[in-house]
Enzyme design. Structure first.
Site, PDB file in Angstrom:
ATOM      1  N   GLU A  58      23.661-107.447  14.513  1.00 57.05           N
ATOM      2  CA  GLU A  58      24.001-106.060  14.212  1.00 57.05           C
ATOM      3  C   GLU A  58      24.639-105.339  15.386  1.00 57.05           C
ATOM      4  OE1 GLU A  58      21.005-107.423  13.736  1.00 57.05           O
ATOM      5  OE2 GLU A  58      20.946-107.662  11.563  1.00 57.05           O
ATOM      6  N   PHE A  83      18.392-101.745  11.028  1.00 55.70           N
ATOM      7  CA  PHE A  83      19.138-102.612  11.952  1.00 55.70           C
ATOM      8  C   PHE A  83      20.394-101.937  12.516  1.00 55.70           C
ATOM      9  CE2 PHE A  83      17.263-105.834   8.882  1.00 55.70           C
ATOM     10  CZ  PHE A  83      16.117-105.988   9.643  1.00 55.70           C
TER      11      PHE A  83
END
Lengths: 314, 268
Positions: A58, A83
């Site tokens: 991410e 995330f």
């Protein structure tokens, strides 16, 4: 009674983005191996050449999006809220907001309604984290149709945007014909007894609560906050004043740093305010069924109604 | 430029780097001096640049180790992208030469950097962007060897190989030192060349202070693969007492030490 159509905001946004991409060739969609869950796979099907998979990474999702923005694309970076706003926070801060590049970030599975996954995946901090960043615009649509419209709102806005979406299929009650103006509260109901300010899936629950309150003779105003930052305090102040200073903020997020605090901050110098807050009371989520969780955390339509009644009686 | 002209340019840039840092009374001389020859090779020999620092056709450079900005700023001023007088105002309020590069404040800076690991990720996105546009711009990114501790670097390297970004050149300023000590003591990198190769990069190890090695390395391209140049460098290069001395990562010379540094770099 006709069956109510239920769909999730994550899918509204994805559908909107695919439609928008037909008009704008500079749109790129990125995902970090959660396309099945965020809903972005429909984009991959439609525009495989403009879909970038970053793998389960991410931070790189956000960095790559910033690089694409710097070469003239309009990247939409997708993952779960926990995330993006969580794990990639500092990349969003420096590579996107500090740099002020035109990156759109969408955090799905926000709040506690992604019930089965449990507390690790239930993001209750993203509103607080994202609204703390200079240059960031924070969006939170209330239903499928609004999320669909938001894709274009994000595209038309120049600069960093974060939008939180939800996993939970919820009733669709707004129209694709609605005029959505970034930074303007949407008045879903006028009223004079209590001003309910709600965002995301809570708007749907607040609408239900307002209808039940009306049956009891309590006339609630309902403002849907699809833009958490910049926040339309003018409308919130006006409707709060009209409702005798009684304001109830509803959000599927932690009590600290979110919409509730933003509204309270904006009202702190006003006279005669009675404030209440329906939110997660500073604890993490857990697994359960989605209805059970809303009840466990005290953020159902019934809870909103109860808080509103207390405010009116105060 | 000829190699001897490049060497002379590098001497000037090192001198200005020390002057800037001394005036600012803060900054990072060690990692600036190790990177200088590589920066000079890029900006005076290899990169496609134009009088307008915003010209879309230009190659891009991302100083992922953003703390090594003084030599880059000296180059941008020398190129005429920023008024030369700004060299007197490193790290000052309202001036373009911020403590770490800021693209909105300083013409010629292609990416705001300083938070380690992020520049390389953004550079990878840029290289991908140029590929998608079918544009021939080259993207160069310089990372510090200490910076390679950041997991994000390796996420980006994986993506660079996955997307076959042969328009991306990663230069590792391998000076073997980071703030808390030797890179191999702080967090051992082991065989970096093998690591980059395993990550899908065409990898060369060169002397990062020898233009005869730097220039051909920067020309190299491997089709379908990103290129990594591990440049073996000396932290503090050019100032005898700073060389290989970790104390000069983030310290500023004063008084006699400053005089010695300036003299060694051919200044007054």
């Amino acid at each position: 009674m006709a069956d109510v159509v239920k769909k999730a905001t994550r899918h509204g946004y994805s559908e909107g983005l695919v439609e928008l991409a037909a008009k704008h060739e500079d749109i790129i969609c990125l995902d970090a191996d959660l396309g099945h869950a965020t809903g972005s796979l429909v984009f991959r099907e439609a525009y495989p050449d403009r879909y970038i998979e970053t793998g389960i990474a991410e931070q790189d999702l956000i960095g790559m999006a910033a690089g694409l923005a710097r070469t003239g694309f309009v990247p939409f970076a997708n993952s779960f809220a926990v995330f993006t706003a969580g794990r990639a926070f500092e990349i969003i801060r420096n590579a996107v907001c500090y740099s002020n590049v035109n990156v759109k970030i969408v955090g799905s599975h926000s709040g506690i309604t992604p019930a089965g996954d449990g507390g690790t995946h239930q993001c209750i901090e993203d509103i607080a984290a994202m609204r703390s960043l200079p240059n960031m615009t924070v969006l939170s649509p209330c239903d499928f149709n609004q999320a669909k419209l938001m894709a274009e709102v994000m595209y038309e806005h120049q600069g960093p945007c974060y939008m939180r979406t939800s996993r939970e299929p919820m009733p669709i009650f707004t129209s694709l014909e609605d005029k959505i103006e970034l930074g303007k509260a949407q008045v879903l109901r006028d009223g004079k007894d209590v001003c309910i300010v709600a965002t995301g899936v809570m708007t749907c629950l607040a609408k239900e609560a307002a209808e039940q309150l009306a049956a009891e003779g309590i006339d609630a105003a309902l403002l849907n906050i699809h833009t958490i930052k910049p926040l339309d305090m003018d409308s919130i102040k006006a409707y709060t004043k009209k409702c005798g200073g009684r304001v109830l903020v509803c959000e599927e997020a932690n009590m600290y740093g979110g919409l509730g605090e933003a509204v309270a901050y904006g009202l702190v110098n006003e006279d005669g305010i009675s404030f209440d807050h329906v939110a997660v009371m500073d604890r993490f989520g857990q697994s359960g069924l989605s209805g059970e969780l809303l009840e466990e955390y005290g953020i159902t339509a019934a809870n909103i109604k109860e808080h509103a009644e207390k405010l009116v009686k105060r | 430029m000829t190699v001897s002209e490049l060497k002379e340019k590098a001497r000037q840039i090192r001198l200005e780097t020390i002057e800037m840092v001394a005036k600012a009374t803060s900054g990072h001389p060690g990692g600036s001096l190790s990177a200088t020859d590589l920066l000079v090779a890029l900006y005076y020999s290899k990169m496609r640049l134009f009088d307008d620092p915003h010209d879309e056709r230009r190659d891009r450079f991302v100083l992922s180790k953003g703390h090594a900005n003084p030599p880059l700023y000296a180059i941008l001023a020398d190129k005429g992208y920023v008024d030369k007088d700004e060299l007197n105002y490193l790290r000052r309020l309202h001036h373009p030469f911020q403590g770490h590069p800021e693209s909105n404040k300083c013409p010629g800076i292609d990416c705001s950097t300083g938070s380690l690991g992020q520049g390389i990720s953004v550079a990878t996105g840029m290289a991908l962007g140029f590929k998608l546009k079918k544009a021939d711009n080259q993207v160069y990114a310089m990372v510090g060897d200490g910076e390679l501790d950041e997991g994000l670097c390796w996420e980006a390297f994986m993506a660079a190989a996955n997307y076959k970004l042969d328009n991306l050149t990663v230069i590792v300023d391998r000076n073997m030192l980071q703030l808390d000590g030797n890179t191999e003591d702080v967090m051992a990198h082991g065989d970096l060349k093998a690591k980059f190769e395993a990550f899908g990069f065409a990898t060369d190890v060169i002397n990062g202070h020898d233009f005869e090695e730097i220039l051909p390395a920067l020309d190299k391209k491997a089709e379908g693969k990103p290129h990594c140049i591990i440049a073996m460098t000396v932290k503090g290069k050019g100032v005898s007492y700073m060389e290989n001395n970790v104390e000069w990562h983030g310290s500023v010379p004063k008084g006699e030490q400053l005089e010695t540094a300036l003299k060694e770099l051919g200044g007054k």
